[in-house]
Design a protein around this motif. Structure first.
Motif, PDB file in Angstrom:
ATOM      1  N   LEU A  30       0.848  -1.194   0.000  1.00 33.29           N
ATOM      2  CA  LEU A  30       0.000   0.000   0.000  1.00 33.29           C
ATOM      3  C   LEU A  30       0.882   1.242   0.000  1.00 33.29           C
ATOM      4  CD1 LEU A  30      -2.525   1.700   0.247  1.00 33.29           C
ATOM      5  CD2 LEU A  30      -2.709   1.018   2.644  1.00 33.29           C
ATOM      6  N   VAL A  31       0.822   2.005  -1.080  1.00 33.28           N
ATOM      7  CA  VAL A  31       1.626   3.215  -1.239  1.00 33.28           C
ATOM      8  C   VAL A  31       0.770   4.413  -0.832  1.00 33.28           C
ATOM      9  CG1 VAL A  31       3.018   4.584  -2.813  1.00 33.28           C
ATOM     10  CG2 VAL A  31       2.777   2.112  -3.189  1.00 33.28           C
ATOM     11  N   THR A  32       1.148   5.085   0.252  1.00 27.83           N
ATOM     12  CA  THR A  32       0.378   6.251   0.701  1.00 27.83           C
ATOM     13  C   THR A  32       1.227   7.092   1.637  1.00 27.83           C
ATOM     14  OG1 THR A  32      -1.738   6.972   1.644  1.00 27.83           O
ATOM     15  CG2 THR A  32      -0.638   5.132   2.743  1.00 27.83           C
ATOM     16  N   CYS A  33       0.939   8.389   1.685  1.00 24.78           N
ATOM     17  CA  CYS A  33       1.504   9.260   2.718  1.00 24.78           C
ATOM     18  C   CYS A  33       0.406   9.821   3.604  1.00 24.78           C
ATOM     19  CB  CYS A  33       2.339  10.378   2.089  1.00 24.78           C
ATOM     20  SG  CYS A  33       1.460  11.393   0.904  1.00 24.78           S
ATOM     21  N   THR A  34      -0.808   9.259   3.474  1.00 19.37           N
ATOM     22  CA  THR A  34      -1.939   9.701   4.293  1.00 19.37           C
ATOM     23  C   THR A  34      -2.659   8.510   4.920  1.00 19.37           C
ATOM     24  OG1 THR A  34      -3.384   9.712   2.337  1.00 19.37           O
ATOM     25  CG2 THR A  34      -2.297  11.805   2.926  1.00 19.37           C
TER      26      THR A  34
ATOM     27  N   VAL B  72       2.699  -1.101   4.421  1.00 21.18           N
ATOM     28  CA  VAL B  72       2.495   0.279   3.994  1.00 21.18           C
ATOM     29  C   VAL B  72       3.850   0.851   3.586  1.00 21.18           C
ATOM     30  CG1 VAL B  72       1.844   2.612   4.705  1.00 21.18           C
ATOM     31  CG2 VAL B  72       0.479   0.658   5.458  1.00 21.18           C
ATOM     32  N   ILE B  73       3.904   1.477   2.433  1.00 24.37           N
ATOM     33  CA  ILE B  73       5.109   2.146   1.967  1.00 24.37           C
ATOM     34  C   ILE B  73       4.817   3.632   1.943  1.00 24.37           C
ATOM     35  CG2 ILE B  73       6.718   2.414   0.052  1.00 24.37           C
ATOM     36  CD1 ILE B  73       6.140  -0.521  -0.642  1.00 24.37           C
ATOM     37  N   ASP B  74       5.491   4.378   2.815  1.00 25.80           N
ATOM     38  CA  ASP B  74       5.270   5.814   2.945  1.00 25.80           C
ATOM     39  C   ASP B  74       5.872   6.517   1.736  1.00 25.80           C
ATOM     40  OD1 ASP B  74       4.888   8.406   3.808  1.00 25.80           O
ATOM     41  OD2 ASP B  74       6.634   8.404   5.124  1.00 25.80           O
ATOM     42  N   ASP B  75       5.024   6.861   0.788  1.00 28.81           N
ATOM     43  CA  ASP B  75       5.511   7.471  -0.446  1.00 28.81           C
ATOM     44  C   ASP B  75       4.390   8.292  -1.056  1.00 28.81           C
ATOM     45  OD1 ASP B  75       7.345   8.081  -2.421  1.00 28.81           O
ATOM     46  OD2 ASP B  75       7.929   5.996  -2.732  1.00 28.81           O
ATOM     47  N   GLY B  76       4.790   9.149  -1.999  1.00 26.25           N
ATOM     48  CA  GLY B  76       3.835  10.051  -2.615  1.00 26.25           C
ATOM     49  C   GLY B  76       3.764   9.858  -4.112  1.00 26.25           C
TER      50      GLY B  76
ATOM     51  N   VAL C 269       3.440   3.890 -18.185  1.00 23.50           N
ATOM     52  CA  VAL C 269       3.199   4.493 -16.869  1.00 23.50           C
ATOM     53  C   VAL C 269       4.483   5.183 -16.426  1.00 23.50           C
ATOM     54  CG1 VAL C 269       2.574   4.045 -14.459  1.00 23.50           C
ATOM     55  CG2 VAL C 269       1.576   2.648 -16.286  1.00 23.50           C
ATOM     56  N   ALA C 270       4.376   6.421 -15.919  1.00 25.60           N
ATOM     57  CA  ALA C 270       5.573   7.118 -15.444  1.00 25.60           C
ATOM     58  C   ALA C 270       5.187   8.146 -14.395  1.00 25.60           C
ATOM     59  CB  ALA C 270       6.312   7.798 -16.597  1.00 25.60           C
ATOM     60  N   ALA C 271       6.098   8.363 -13.441  1.00 28.71           N
ATOM     61  CA  ALA C 271       5.831   9.343 -12.380  1.00 28.71           C
ATOM     62  C   ALA C 271       7.132   9.766 -11.725  1.00 28.71           C
ATOM     63  CB  ALA C 271       4.888   8.754 -11.321  1.00 28.71           C
ATOM     64  N   VAL C 272       7.107  10.976 -11.192  1.00 26.07           N
ATOM     65  CA  VAL C 272       8.181  11.475 -10.333  1.00 26.07           C
ATOM     66  C   VAL C 272       7.520  12.277  -9.229  1.00 26.07           C
ATOM     67  CG1 VAL C 272       8.505  13.527 -11.796  1.00 26.07           C
ATOM     68  CG2 VAL C 272      10.308  12.829 -10.223  1.00 26.07           C
ATOM     69  N   GLY C 273       8.072  12.182  -8.026  1.00 27.75           N
ATOM     70  CA  GLY C 273       7.492  13.024  -6.990  1.00 27.75           C
ATOM     71  C   GLY C 273       7.966  12.727  -5.598  1.00 27.75           C
ATOM     72  N   ALA C 274       7.703  13.732  -4.806  1.00 26.01           N
ATOM     73  CA  ALA C 274       7.770  13.721  -3.352  1.00 26.01           C
ATOM     74  C   ALA C 274       9.086  13.177  -2.809  1.00 26.01           C
ATOM     75  CB  ALA C 274       6.576  12.993  -2.762  1.00 26.01           C
TER      76      ALA C 274
END
Length: 370
Positions: free
Chosen positions: A104-108, A135-139, A354-359
């Motif tokens: 589970l990827v979430t920062c909330t 839980v993986i603390d990520d954005g 699929v691609a992303a960068v962040g946080a």
């Protein structure tokens, strides 16, 4: 940025999403958090409205749902994730007990410690006792980053069926003292106001189920991930160094504060690298990509990147103008919506990227033949 050829092929078996139905338009958010007008929010971000799970009071405070409404109605991060994952499993035609792991990827999360939300999913769905739940603390960049991690695990033979769930839940955090306060990002920098985050972020969850049983020419054809260290979003509170009762924290330390200038600079740079690297050695496939599922900071930045990268505008999936920035969940929500609408189909051979960068900062990408 390291890219590896897998030992076993890994395919997407199903995807699901949950997006709240409560619509918060620019007029409402601008009244609750004075800073920009509704017109300026649209001009600068391209966002028309965002979706919230909790109600927003006119005073800018989150309104908890009544206790009597709680049974059977999503009100929490775990609730949203459960709906999304159940939909992904249904589309895949799989039972939860077939899952070897839930990431589970979430920062909330609903609760910060002890893998609370992932363990909640594990229990609610009746997963096997030996199935991992983390839980993986990520954005924003966390979803393809974790998919790359899972892809390598599955290619090595350890896992056969894995769920990656991603979520963001801003609305319960909203408070006028928190989201109109400022933080200084670093020496010599101008203060950043937290209201920008209230303007851009929305709530939602997405899930994807991966299976290590595809043929050689289907599934994840290329996958990569990497790290860099710009601070794109600040959230300094909640850790040991800035507890509210220590006297060292200010209200904005509890907010997610976007550094818009740094995001605007880093997003096109790393997204461009992700696309080029995942297509490296596959030039013939570039024109075959049917849909692009990107992290969506805001619509204006997305439109500019799409144009500068020379991508067909109609091929880049987009919902940030209606849902807000749903962080790590955004790409999976887009994929689930496309599958539901029939724009792409599992088993069709459609090629997607699929691609992303962040946080602060993870990035990643996958080239996938559905």
């Amino acid at each position: 940025m390291k890219q590896e050829t897998p030992g076993r092929a890994v395919r997407i078996a199903g995807a699901g999403a949950f997006v709240p139905s409560r619509i918060i338009n620019n007029e409402r958010i601008a009244r609750a958090f004075p800073g920009w007008s509704a017109e300026r929010i649209l001009e600068k971000t391209g966002i028309v409205e965002r979706r919230y799970l909790w109600e927003l009071g006119e005073d800018g405070r989150a309104v908890p749902p009544p206790d009597e409404d709680m049974p059977g109605r999503p009100i929490s991060n775990t609730d949203m994730c459960e709906v999304a994952l159940r939909r992904a499993l249904a589309q895949a035609g799989l039972e939860a007990r077939e899952l070897d792991a839930v990431f589970l990827v979430t920062c909330t999360p609903d609760e910060l410690n002890f893998n609370h939300d992932a363990m909640g999913l594990h229990q609610r769905l009746g997963c096997r006792e030996d199935a991992f739940a983390l839980v993986i603390d990520d954005g924003c960049g966390g979803t393809p980053y974790v998919i790359d991690l899972v892809h390598k695990m599955m290619a090595g033979g350890r896992f056969h069926t894995v769920a990656v769930v991603a979520s963001t839940l801003l609305s319960p955090q909203l408070h006028p003292e928190v989201y109109t306060d400022e933080v200084v990002p670093g020496p010599g920098r101008k203060p950043l106001n937290a209201y920008l985050s209230a303007y851009v972020f929305g709530d939602g969850a997405g899930a994807v189920v991966l299976r290590a049983d595809a043929g050689e020419d289907t599934g994840i054809l290329a996958s990569l991930s990497g790290n860099t260290h710009e601070t794109l979003v600040l959230r300094r509170g909640g850790g040991m160094m800035r507890m509210p009762y220590q006297g060292r924290a200010r209200p904005a330390d509890m907010a997610f504060v976007v550094d818009g200038t740094t995001v605007a600079d880093s997003y096109p740079r790393y997204m461009g690298q992700c696309i080029e690297r995942v297509l490296e050695g596959r030039a013939s496939l570039r024109s075959e990509v049917r849909r692009y599922y990107f992290h969506q900071p805001n619509k204006r930045l997305m439109d500019r990147f799409t144009q500068e990268a020379g991508l067909p505008a109609g091929a880049v999936a987009l919902n940030v103008d209606r849902y807000g920035n749903t962080s790590a969940a955004g790409m999976l929500i887009l994929l689930a919506e496309d599958l539901e609408a029939g724009r792409v189909r599992l088993g069709s051979g459609d090629l997607v990227l699929v691609a992303a960068v962040g946080a602060n900062v993870h990035y990643g990408a996958q080239l996938v033949r559905l």
